[in-house]
Motif scaffolding. Structure first.
Motif, PDB file in Angstrom:
ATOM      1  N   GLY A  21     -26.003  14.859  51.834  1.00  0.00           N
ATOM      2  CA  GLY A  21     -25.974  15.966  50.891  1.00  0.00           C
ATOM      3  C   GLY A  21     -24.563  16.487  50.662  1.00  0.00           C
ATOM      4  O   GLY A  21     -24.157  16.732  49.522  1.00  0.00           O
ATOM      5  N   ILE A  22     -23.794  16.635  51.735  1.00  0.00           N
ATOM      6  CA  ILE A  22     -22.422  17.118  51.597  1.00  0.00           C
ATOM      7  C   ILE A  22     -21.579  16.123  50.816  1.00  0.00           C
ATOM      8  O   ILE A  22     -20.803  16.504  49.929  1.00  0.00           O
ATOM      9  N   ILE A  23     -21.735  14.843  51.107  1.00  0.00           N
ATOM     10  CA  ILE A  23     -20.971  13.812  50.395  1.00  0.00           C
ATOM     11  C   ILE A  23     -21.311  13.829  48.904  1.00  0.00           C
ATOM     12  O   ILE A  23     -20.420  13.777  48.053  1.00  0.00           O
ATOM     13  N   LEU A  24     -22.593  13.923  48.564  1.00  0.00           N
ATOM     14  CA  LEU A  24     -22.997  13.919  47.156  1.00  0.00           C
ATOM     15  C   LEU A  24     -22.501  15.160  46.419  1.00  0.00           C
ATOM     16  O   LEU A  24     -22.075  15.076  45.262  1.00  0.00           O
ATOM     17  N   GLY A  41     -27.809  15.991  45.908  1.00  0.00           N
ATOM     18  CA  GLY A  41     -27.145  16.456  47.117  1.00  0.00           C
ATOM     19  C   GLY A  41     -27.798  17.699  47.690  1.00  0.00           C
ATOM     20  O   GLY A  41     -27.960  17.826  48.902  1.00  0.00           O
ATOM     21  N   VAL A  42     -28.179  18.616  46.822  1.00  0.00           N
ATOM     22  CA  VAL A  42     -28.874  19.827  47.270  1.00  0.00           C
ATOM     23  C   VAL A  42     -30.217  19.458  47.893  1.00  0.00           C
ATOM     24  O   VAL A  42     -30.609  19.999  48.939  1.00  0.00           O
ATOM     25  N   ALA A  43     -30.925  18.520  47.284  1.00  0.00           N
ATOM     26  CA  ALA A  43     -32.211  18.080  47.826  1.00  0.00           C
ATOM     27  C   ALA A  43     -32.026  17.412  49.186  1.00  0.00           C
ATOM     28  O   ALA A  43     -32.836  17.611  50.095  1.00  0.00           O
ATOM     29  N   LEU A  46     -31.601  20.107  51.735  1.00  0.00           N
ATOM     30  CA  LEU A  46     -32.876  20.763  52.024  1.00  0.00           C
ATOM     31  C   LEU A  46     -33.790  19.891  52.873  1.00  0.00           C
ATOM     32  O   LEU A  46     -34.515  20.397  53.735  1.00  0.00           O
ATOM     33  N   VAL A  47     -33.753  18.589  52.652  1.00  0.00           N
ATOM     34  CA  VAL A  47     -34.540  17.674  53.490  1.00  0.00           C
ATOM     35  C   VAL A  47     -34.006  17.698  54.914  1.00  0.00           C
ATOM     36  O   VAL A  47     -34.780  17.696  55.887  1.00  0.00           O
ATOM     37  N   GLY A  48     -32.678  17.739  55.070  1.00  0.00           N
ATOM     38  CA  GLY A  48     -32.090  17.841  56.404  1.00  0.00           C
ATOM     39  C   GLY A  48     -32.519  19.105  57.126  1.00  0.00           C
ATOM     40  O   GLY A  48     -32.840  19.081  58.317  1.00  0.00           O
TER      41      GLY A  48
END
Length: 103
Positions: A21-24, A41-43, A46-48
């Motif tokens: 997510g951070i990379i995206l 990336g936000v998704a 949130l999955v993490g």
């Protein structure tokens, strides 16, 4: 050793989803893909968070993620929802201001 090589092992790691997510998000900000990669990336973030909460049993005693399919379905749904919310937010902010090209 064989468990670390399987895809299902890595899909259950919250750290992987947070890093993804951070990379995206950083790639979308730096390159400027036009808000296409940002919702994904936000998704992923949130999955993490959801996987971390599930592993620490913050949602109760029930295991929400019993298979890797549930994780990917959650990721897809969150990506679509984030895309819709971000598009809606940016369309609303664009329509609020006066457009210089409007005569």
């Amino acid at each position: 050793m064989e468990a670390e090589l399987s895809l299902s092992y890595w899909l259950f790691q919250p750290e992987l989803w947070v890093i993804l997510g951070i990379i995206l998000i950083v790639v979308d900000i730096m390159v400027g893909f036009g808000l296409i990669v940002l919702p994904v990336g936000v998704a992923a973030l949130l999955v993490g968070v959801a996987l971390y909460g599930d592993s620490r049993q913050l949602f109760g005693d029930a295991n929400l993620f019993t298979s890797w399919c549930m994780i990917l379905i959650l990721f897809a749904v969150l990506s679509i929802v984030a895309l819709g919310l971000i598009r809606l937010a940016f369309q609303r902010s664009k329509s609020d201001g006066d457009d210089i090209n409007r005569y």
